[in-house]
Write an enzyme that holds these catalytic residues in place. Structure first.
Site, PDB file in Angstrom:
ATOM      1  N   ASP A  23      74.464  13.898   4.738  1.00  0.00           N
ATOM      2  CA  ASP A  23      74.304  12.446   4.469  1.00  0.00           C
ATOM      3  C   ASP A  23      72.616  12.245   4.318  1.00  0.00           C
ATOM      4  O   ASP A  23      72.064  12.561   5.287  1.00  0.00           O
ATOM      5  CB  ASP A  23      75.252  11.728   5.378  1.00  0.00           C
ATOM      6  CG  ASP A  23      75.396  10.329   4.570  1.00  0.00           C
ATOM      7  OD1 ASP A  23      75.041  10.173   3.541  1.00  0.00           O
ATOM      8  OD2 ASP A  23      75.953   9.305   5.308  1.00  0.00           O
ATOM      9  N   GLY A  71      70.042   9.963  -0.688  1.00  0.00           N
ATOM     10  CA  GLY A  71      69.643   8.713  -1.609  1.00  0.00           C
ATOM     11  C   GLY A  71      68.593   8.134  -0.883  1.00  0.00           C
ATOM     12  O   GLY A  71      67.604   7.665  -1.135  1.00  0.00           O
ATOM     13  N   ILE A 127      84.068  10.576   9.601  1.00  0.00           N
ATOM     14  CA  ILE A 127      84.103  11.736   9.007  1.00  0.00           C
ATOM     15  C   ILE A 127      84.533  11.981   7.643  1.00  0.00           C
ATOM     16  O   ILE A 127      84.639  12.913   7.069  1.00  0.00           O
ATOM     17  CB  ILE A 127      85.152  12.488   9.839  1.00  0.00           C
ATOM     18  CG1 ILE A 127      86.804  11.876   9.813  1.00  0.00           C
ATOM     19  CG2 ILE A 127      84.857  12.927  11.270  1.00  0.00           C
ATOM     20  CD1 ILE A 127      87.923  13.021  10.304  1.00  0.00           C
ATOM     21  N   HIS A 136      68.388  14.559  -3.459  1.00  0.00           N
ATOM     22  CA  HIS A 136      69.449  15.550  -3.665  1.00  0.00           C
ATOM     23  C   HIS A 136      68.930  17.034  -3.869  1.00  0.00           C
ATOM     24  O   HIS A 136      69.454  18.130  -3.463  1.00  0.00           O
ATOM     25  CB  HIS A 136      70.515  15.198  -4.893  1.00  0.00           C
ATOM     26  CG  HIS A 136      71.393  14.180  -4.721  1.00  0.00           C
ATOM     27  ND1 HIS A 136      72.241  14.043  -3.485  1.00  0.00           N
ATOM     28  CD2 HIS A 136      71.627  13.016  -5.482  1.00  0.00           C
ATOM     29  CE1 HIS A 136      72.945  12.836  -3.646  1.00  0.00           C
ATOM     30  NE2 HIS A 136      72.450  12.225  -4.677  1.00  0.00           N
ATOM     31  N   LEU A 196      77.214  35.513   6.899  1.00  0.00           N
ATOM     32  CA  LEU A 196      77.909  34.245   6.853  1.00  0.00           C
ATOM     33  C   LEU A 196      78.317  33.814   5.420  1.00  0.00           C
ATOM     34  O   LEU A 196      78.229  34.082   4.479  1.00  0.00           O
ATOM     35  CB  LEU A 196      76.473  33.331   6.850  1.00  0.00           C
ATOM     36  CG  LEU A 196      76.684  31.680   6.828  1.00  0.00           C
ATOM     37  CD1 LEU A 196      77.149  31.338   7.873  1.00  0.00           C
ATOM     38  CD2 LEU A 196      75.284  30.981   6.423  1.00  0.00           C
ATOM     39  N   TRP A 254      82.920  10.618  -7.294  1.00  0.00           N
ATOM     40  CA  TRP A 254      82.979  10.496  -8.827  1.00  0.00           C
ATOM     41  C   TRP A 254      82.704   8.897  -9.218  1.00  0.00           C
ATOM     42  O   TRP A 254      82.432   8.603 -10.415  1.00  0.00           O
ATOM     43  CB  TRP A 254      84.366  10.960  -9.220  1.00  0.00           C
ATOM     44  CG  TRP A 254      84.596  12.040  -9.342  1.00  0.00           C
ATOM     45  CD1 TRP A 254      85.781  12.880  -8.620  1.00  0.00           C
ATOM     46  CD2 TRP A 254      84.076  13.489 -10.189  1.00  0.00           C
ATOM     47  NE1 TRP A 254      85.691  14.172  -8.947  1.00  0.00           N
ATOM     48  CE2 TRP A 254      84.707  14.748  -9.887  1.00  0.00           C
ATOM     49  CE3 TRP A 254      83.131  13.216 -11.395  1.00  0.00           C
ATOM     50  CZ2 TRP A 254      84.413  15.825 -10.419  1.00  0.00           C
ATOM     51  CZ3 TRP A 254      82.801  14.481 -11.756  1.00  0.00           C
ATOM     52  CH2 TRP A 254      83.294  15.791 -11.520  1.00  0.00           C
TER      53      TRP A 254
END
Length: 248
Positions: free
Chosen positions: A23, A26, A192, A40, A134, A72
């Protein structure tokens, strides 16, 4: 933001599975008077660096929330850029992942993506399927409630009339993986957000104000160091734990 001191890690207690909500892209861009999409783009670089560190430390699974079912609703221009960035990563970054022995798995409802992206996902997963390093799990058009519902529906279609936890768990998107040991959310929020609701029942939570593009190796190691100070009892008492798992 870089740490001014070196974090000391216990390499025998590295989380097997780390889940992250990335997060703050932006807001990172806004602080620099840049378009949100630039955040991003910088965030993708941060993820690439984090994959390298996870591989170095021996983390088995890294699951990141790249795009939720709710995303969306964002502005069309931003969604379009994110889809383009996803496709670009599938075409260019996956080759590098494969070269270094990493495996890619994408979880979520794929039907909403265009044909090119769906094909890119299938090709990337097939290319890296045999790798043993990984595993990077990208949650895209994913929601925790959707995951539980689709698992229940699969179990019912398989003939189950009364579900146990095991019946449901075997049909979840991450049935193959150990449940997350550590959940990290950057950007200052402390929720979350419908991410891995079933799987994170016993995860240790770590929240940080650091915006995702600034979440570097030092910040990541601080999160792991915090995890290593936790006492994970899973319903037991401290005295029942092995001595090396007890915390003073």
């Amino acid at each position: 933001m870089k740490s001014s001191t070196q974090t000391i890690l216990e390499y025998t207690q590295i989380p097997r599975h780390i889940a992250i909500i990335m997060d703050g892209n932006g807001r990172w861009a806004k602080k620099r008077l840049l378009p949100r999409v630039m955040g991003h783009q910088r965030g993708l670089k941060a993820l690439e660096n984090l994959c390298k560190e996870c591989a170095r430390l021996g983390v088995q699974y890294l699951t990141v929330f790249a795009f939720s079912t709710e995303n969306w609703r964002r502005p069309e221009e931003e969604v379009s850029f994110l889809m383009g960035l996803f496709l670009q990563a599938l075409k260019k970054k996956v080759q590098k992942m494969h070269k270094h022995g990493l495996r890619l798995k994408v979880i979520g409802e794929r039907s909403h993506f265009n044909t090119e992206i769906r094909q890119g996902i299938e090709e990337a997963e097939a290319l890296t399927a045999g790798n043993t390093g990984l595993t990077l799990v990208v949650a895209a058009d994913y929601g925790g409630r959707w995951d539980i519902l689709q698992a229940a529906n699969k179990a019912l279609k398989a003939g189950k009339t009364e579900l146990t936890e095991a019946d449901l768990a075997e049909h979840l998107m991450l049935a193959e993986a150990p449940e997350p040991d550590l959940f990290i959310r950057t950007g200052g929020e402390t929720r979350i957000s419908n991410f891995l609701l079933w799987q994170m029942a016993y995860a240790e939570f770590y929240f940080t104000d650091t915006l995702w593009p600034d979440f570097d190796t030092a910040a990541f190691n601080e999160a792991i160091a915090s995890f290593q100070k936790r006492e994970r009892r899973f319903g037991r008492t401290s005295e029942q734990l092995p001595a090396d798992q007890q915390r003073n």
